[in-house]
Design a protein around this motif. Structure first.
Motif, PDB file in Angstrom:
ATOM      1  N   ARG A  82      23.934  22.543  41.986  1.00 49.98           N
ATOM      2  CA  ARG A  82      23.225  23.686  41.408  1.00 49.98           C
ATOM      3  C   ARG A  82      21.739  23.663  41.774  1.00 49.98           C
ATOM      4  O   ARG A  82      21.135  24.710  42.003  1.00 49.98           O
ATOM      5  N   ARG A  83      21.168  22.483  41.855  1.00 51.67           N
ATOM      6  CA  ARG A  83      19.764  22.389  42.277  1.00 51.67           C
ATOM      7  C   ARG A  83      19.602  22.850  43.723  1.00 51.67           C
ATOM      8  O   ARG A  83      18.669  23.583  44.054  1.00 51.67           O
ATOM      9  N   SER A  86      20.250  26.727  43.943  1.00 50.88           N
ATOM     10  CA  SER A  86      19.156  27.486  43.330  1.00 50.88           C
ATOM     11  C   SER A  86      17.886  27.388  44.168  1.00 50.88           C
ATOM     12  O   SER A  86      17.135  28.368  44.285  1.00 50.88           O
ATOM     13  N   ALA A  87      17.643  26.235  44.793  1.00 53.54           N
ATOM     14  CA  ALA A  87      16.484  26.102  45.678  1.00 53.54           C
ATOM     15  C   ALA A  87      16.641  26.991  46.907  1.00 53.54           C
ATOM     16  O   ALA A  87      15.673  27.620  47.369  1.00 53.54           O
ATOM     17  N   THR A  90      15.986  30.548  45.829  1.00 49.22           N
ATOM     18  CA  THR A  90      14.549  30.743  45.637  1.00 49.22           C
ATOM     19  C   THR A  90      13.847  30.942  46.975  1.00 49.22           C
ATOM     20  O   THR A  90      12.987  31.827  47.124  1.00 49.22           O
ATOM     21  N   PRO A  96      11.432  32.183  40.794  1.00 53.01           N
ATOM     22  CA  PRO A  96      12.175  30.971  41.150  1.00 53.01           C
ATOM     23  C   PRO A  96      13.418  30.790  40.280  1.00 53.01           C
ATOM     24  O   PRO A  96      13.454  31.220  39.125  1.00 53.01           O
ATOM     25  N   TYR A  97      14.434  30.138  40.867  1.00 55.50           N
ATOM     26  CA  TYR A  97      15.669  29.850  40.160  1.00 55.50           C
ATOM     27  C   TYR A  97      15.849  28.339  40.067  1.00 55.50           C
ATOM     28  O   TYR A  97      15.382  27.582  40.921  1.00 55.50           O
ATOM     29  N   THR A  98      16.544  27.906  39.023  1.00 58.68           N
ATOM     30  CA  THR A  98      16.797  26.480  38.819  1.00 58.68           C
ATOM     31  C   THR A  98      18.283  26.268  38.570  1.00 58.68           C
ATOM     32  O   THR A  98      19.063  27.231  38.431  1.00 58.68           O
ATOM     33  N   GLU A  99      18.647  25.002  38.442  1.00 57.39           N
ATOM     34  CA  GLU A  99      20.041  24.662  38.169  1.00 57.39           C
ATOM     35  C   GLU A  99      20.513  25.247  36.843  1.00 57.39           C
ATOM     36  O   GLU A  99      21.723  25.445  36.639  1.00 57.39           O
ATOM     37  N   ASN A 100      19.589  25.538  35.942  1.00 57.58           N
ATOM     38  CA  ASN A 100      19.963  26.084  34.629  1.00 57.58           C
ATOM     39  C   ASN A 100      20.219  27.585  34.668  1.00 57.58           C
ATOM     40  O   ASN A 100      20.509  28.187  33.632  1.00 57.58           O
ATOM     41  N   ASP A 101      20.102  28.180  35.851  1.00 61.35           N
ATOM     42  CA  ASP A 101      20.409  29.603  36.038  1.00 61.35           C
ATOM     43  C   ASP A 101      21.744  29.813  36.748  1.00 61.35           C
ATOM     44  O   ASP A 101      22.159  30.956  36.929  1.00 61.35           O
TER      45      ASP A 101
END
Length: 401
Positions: A82-83, A86-87, A90, A96-101
């Motif tokens: 997910r990291r 999401s990177a 982004t 920006p997006y993160t693993e929690n999205d």
């Protein structure tokens, strides 16, 4: 005899129409040879995945973590996956997006089902912009929602905004969009997206609750010359993106995708938790472990999509020159052809007699048309043109210069 759910019996005994035609095509190929069956029924990518996919699989299976690669991951997806995804998003789209999205899913179908299940309360309605993938109504009603179908502007196959505005009520929880679109191939322009999202903001304010924009994007990367696909979260904060790697990486059978919940989404954390809960209720456990890792390594790459541009150009120019009316595809690998007789199923049946296979689009909420899935060899496209020409003569279509 025990009572069983009639709706599920009906779904289990009547296949999706594309699958029905596809199965007939396989049977017919065994009788007369596959090269003699012109099957345009199913959106099954005809090009190989990029080399990086198989290279990644080998590296993972031969690497230091090979012993655990087939084990469970976290329900929402491996955190490193997910990291990485999401990177990548982004870098490509901003964020920006993160693993929690991100919530990794068993393809876009699971992404949509988890989203519908997460959002739907009793009485909630979801607007479906026709034409749309036949299974939307199955996914939606199976997860408690009520579909409200809005026809397109048949001159452009962009949304009919007058009809759409009337369809949005206090019961509307969300609207589903699919651009590039299956079955039409149409790409929603930036102007269309702005008009749509302005309307959703106004209606959300009018009714006092968020109306979510659910963007189904399995064809995001398959875009033809002269067209661009707007990134919807840039236009509307309450967008939820459902994605699949099936088409971009030519991996439809591996079932890998995700739900993206941008950080600006209203009630982001609660909806993310509900998506996780939906995956649990629906029994997904986790998306395929190996292909989560493949997706992380290959996000942003594509198969060689140039054949779809070639096939599209041959079909669109050839069919319109014969006198057919076609919707110009801006993306995907589908083309809508207007039936030369009112009953599109009858036209398809006549074509079947010439071993030309394609579905009518009544089940896509678009009667009077047929869909051509041109994710086939260019040779098949070329062999089909004389058959289409013979049909055009039978119907008295007038060739265009």
């Amino acid at each position: 005899m025990n009572e069983l759910p009639e709706a599920l019996l009906a779904l289990g005994t009547r296949r999706n129409i594309m699958r029905e035609i596809f199965e007939y095509g396989k049977q017919r190929a065994s009788e007369i040879g596959a090269e003699n069956v012109l099957d345009f029924s199913l959106g099954n990518p005809s090009v190989a995945p990029p080399a990086e996919v198989n290279d990644t699989i080998r590296a993972i299976l031969n690497g230091p973590e090979s012993a655990s690669v087939h084990g469970y991951t976290s329900a929402q997806g491996d955190v490193a996956v997910r990291r990485a995804v999401s990177a990548s998003l982004t870098k490509r789209f901003g964020g920006p997006y993160t693993e929690n999205d991100l919530y990794m899913t068993v393809g876009a179908a699971a992404a949509l089902c988890c989203t519908f299940r997460a959002l739907t309360c009793p009485g909630d309605e979801f607007v479906l912009l026709a034409p749309f993938f036949t299974e939307y109504t199955v996914f939606l009603t199976g997860n408690g929602g009520t579909p409200v179908v809005v026809p397109p502007d048949y001159d452009t196959f962009q949304p009919d905004f007058n009809a759409l505005e009337k369809a949005i009520t206090a019961k509307t929880k969300g609207i589903v969009v699919n651009s590039p679109n299956n079955p039409s191939g149409v790409v929603y322009s930036a102007g269309t997206v702005k008009k749509l999202t302005d309307l959703l903001r106004a209606k959300s304010a009018e009714f006092g609750h968020s109306i979510y924009l659910i963007s189904d994007e399995p064809y995001r990367e398959i875009v033809f010359d002269g067209f661009t696909v707007p990134w919807l979260p840039d236009f509307y904060s309450d967008t939820i993106v459902c994605y699949s790697y099936s088409k971009s990486l030519s991996l439809p059978g591996e079932r890998i995708g995700y739900v993206l919940l941008p950080p600006a989404l209203t009630d982001h954390d609660r909806i993310y938790a509900a998506v996780c809960g939906a995956g649990r209720v629906l029994g997904y456990v986790n998306a395929p472990s190996l292909f989560q890792r493949v997706a992380a390594a290959c996000d942003g790459l594509t198969a060689d999509l140039s054949v779809y541009q070639t096939n599209r150009d041959l079909l669109y120019s050839g069919l319109t020159a014969m006198g057919y009316t076609c919707v110009e595809p801006g993306g995907t690998f589908y083309l809508l052809l207007k039936s030369p007789e009112p009953d599109a199923a009858a036209f398809c049946e006549r074509a079947r007699g010439m071993d030309l296979l394609m579905p009518p689009t009544d089940d896509f909420s678009c009667p009077g048309y047929v869909r051509l899935a041109f994710c086939v060899t260019t040779g098949q496209v070329k062999r089909s043109l004389p058959v289409f020409e013979a049909l055009a003569r039978k119907y008295g279509l007038q060739p265009r210069n």
